[in-house]
Scaffold this active site. Structure first.
Site, PDB file in Angstrom:
ATOM      1  N   CYS A 173      53.263 -37.106  27.591  1.00  0.00           N
ATOM      2  CA  CYS A 173      52.483 -35.978  27.698  1.00  0.00           C
ATOM      3  C   CYS A 173      51.065 -36.293  28.350  1.00  0.00           C
ATOM      4  O   CYS A 173      50.573 -37.399  28.538  1.00  0.00           O
ATOM      5  CB  CYS A 173      52.420 -35.013  26.629  1.00  0.00           C
ATOM      6  SG  CYS A 173      51.142 -35.476  25.582  1.00  0.00           S
ATOM      7  N   CYS A 214      34.409 -28.733  42.288  1.00  0.00           N
ATOM      8  CA  CYS A 214      34.262 -28.830  43.711  1.00  0.00           C
ATOM      9  C   CYS A 214      32.725 -28.400  44.200  1.00  0.00           C
ATOM     10  O   CYS A 214      31.915 -28.790  45.068  1.00  0.00           O
ATOM     11  CB  CYS A 214      34.976 -28.040  44.360  1.00  0.00           C
ATOM     12  SG  CYS A 214      36.758 -28.441  44.394  1.00  0.00           S
ATOM     13  N   CYS A 265      50.504 -39.883  19.327  1.00  0.00           N
ATOM     14  CA  CYS A 265      50.046 -38.629  19.961  1.00  0.00           C
ATOM     15  C   CYS A 265      50.196 -37.351  19.431  1.00  0.00           C
ATOM     16  O   CYS A 265      51.392 -37.064  19.006  1.00  0.00           O
ATOM     17  CB  CYS A 265      50.563 -38.486  21.526  1.00  0.00           C
ATOM     18  SG  CYS A 265      50.241 -36.987  22.248  1.00  0.00           S
ATOM     19  N   THR A 280      41.161 -26.683  29.832  1.00  0.00           N
ATOM     20  CA  THR A 280      42.339 -25.872  30.220  1.00  0.00           C
ATOM     21  C   THR A 280      43.650 -26.780  30.528  1.00  0.00           C
ATOM     22  O   THR A 280      44.862 -26.409  29.823  1.00  0.00           O
ATOM     23  CB  THR A 280      42.009 -25.235  31.661  1.00  0.00           C
ATOM     24  OG1 THR A 280      41.012 -24.397  31.402  1.00  0.00           O
ATOM     25  CG2 THR A 280      43.413 -24.473  32.167  1.00  0.00           C
ATOM     26  N   LYS A 286      41.630 -13.287  42.413  1.00  0.00           N
ATOM     27  CA  LYS A 286      42.351 -14.098  43.045  1.00  0.00           C
ATOM     28  C   LYS A 286      43.880 -14.055  42.819  1.00  0.00           C
ATOM     29  O   LYS A 286      44.687 -14.216  43.897  1.00  0.00           O
ATOM     30  CB  LYS A 286      42.050 -15.687  42.438  1.00  0.00           C
ATOM     31  CG  LYS A 286      40.692 -16.321  43.035  1.00  0.00           C
ATOM     32  CD  LYS A 286      40.446 -17.637  42.732  1.00  0.00           C
ATOM     33  CE  LYS A 286      39.068 -18.261  43.274  1.00  0.00           C
ATOM     34  NZ  LYS A 286      39.111 -19.452  42.843  1.00  0.00           N
ATOM     35  N   LEU A 327      43.964 -17.705  30.477  1.00  0.00           N
ATOM     36  CA  LEU A 327      44.855 -17.939  29.554  1.00  0.00           C
ATOM     37  C   LEU A 327      44.719 -18.573  28.213  1.00  0.00           C
ATOM     38  O   LEU A 327      44.131 -19.766  28.564  1.00  0.00           O
ATOM     39  CB  LEU A 327      46.454 -18.225  30.146  1.00  0.00           C
ATOM     40  CG  LEU A 327      46.995 -17.078  30.963  1.00  0.00           C
ATOM     41  CD1 LEU A 327      48.527 -17.816  31.329  1.00  0.00           C
ATOM     42  CD2 LEU A 327      47.358 -15.818  30.150  1.00  0.00           C
TER      43      LEU A 327
END
Length: 258
Positions: A177, A193, A250, A138, A90, A114
């Site tokens: 965040c 999807c 957090c 991710t 891609k 990554l």
């Protein structure tokens, strides 16, 4: 001579004239874009329109990260890819398309998922990060890297007819965040999807919004919607804006640079 060191050519002044005519952008704003770098994580439905708009707008350097290859089912909505890109990575497909739109933009393809030090290094190399991925692990990893590197993050998601969008900026004191909004103990995916489907124009709307906020951040325009989650139900075209605050407990916010 680098993009940052030279003046715009007459051709570039003509290309970007509609931006330069805007008082809020002007020649200095366009110069900031030419000197900027953006990391896009995911070159699917969201990353496709975002990459197209950022390249068209003259962002000087785009880092594109995605480990997948182009499949026929992608072409229904992933508009940066073409039929002759089937089977290509891609990022290579996107690089080829973007080169045909704006050859002045430097595109660095990263054909990998990554993680760890590689993700942190890519985030550190960018001025703004766009999370266009489709899964929570991710998103949380990208958010963590952005907090550690002190880089603004523009996050988008879309499935079926429902989209959402938020901006996070660790440079702004007391701003939340992604982890403040979504805990890390939820499902691994918010609905791929391939399982639930997605209405093609929806990803274009959310991806274009991500590109717009990235450009605003790069230029330094006011009005970036920090502390707000914008949601869209495209069946009724109802928009909602939900406000949220930084979680004082957090653990990811604690990693941010001061």
């Amino acid at each position: 001579m680098s993009q940052a060191e030279r003046d715009f050519s007459d051709t570039e002044l003509l290309r970007y004239s509609r931006h330069i005519l805007l008082d809020e952008v002007g020649i200095e704003g366009q110069r900031k874009l030419a000197q900027s770098s953006v990391l896009i994580v995911g070159l699917g439905g969201l990353g496709s329109p975002a990459a197209l708009y950022l390249a068209s707008a003259g962002v000087g350097r785009l880092l594109l990260a995605d480990a997948d290859t182009v499949e026929l089912t992608n072409l229904q909505r992933q508009i940066v890819h073409r039929e002759d890109s089937l089977g290509l990575s891609k990022v290579a497909s996107a690089q080829r398309t973007l080169a045909g739109i704006n050859a002045e933009v430097q595109v660095l393809p990263l054909a990998e998922r990554l993680a760890g030090e590689a993700l942190l290094a890519a985030v550190q190399a960018a001025d703004v990060v766009l999370d266009c991925s489709d899964n929570f692990p991710t998103r949380h990893a990208v958010n963590r890297a952005c907090m550690m590197a002190g880089k603004p993050l523009v996050s988008g998601a879309a499935v079926r007819f429902d989209g959402q969008f938020a901006v996070f900026d660790p440079r702004v004191a007391d701003s939340p965040c992604y982890r403040c909004l979504f805990g890390e103990d939820g499902e691994a995916s918010d609905g791929p999807c391939a399982t639930f489907g997605v209405f093609a124009p929806l990803v274009g709307i959310i991806g274009a919004m991500q590109a717009a906020e990235a450009l605003k951040l790069l230029i330094g325009l006011p009005g970036v919607p920090l502390g707000r989650l914008l949601t869209l139900d495209l069946r009724s075209h109802d928009w909602r804006s939900l406000r949220f605050k930084r979680d004082p407990a957090c653990p990811v916010c604690a990693l941010r640079q001061h």
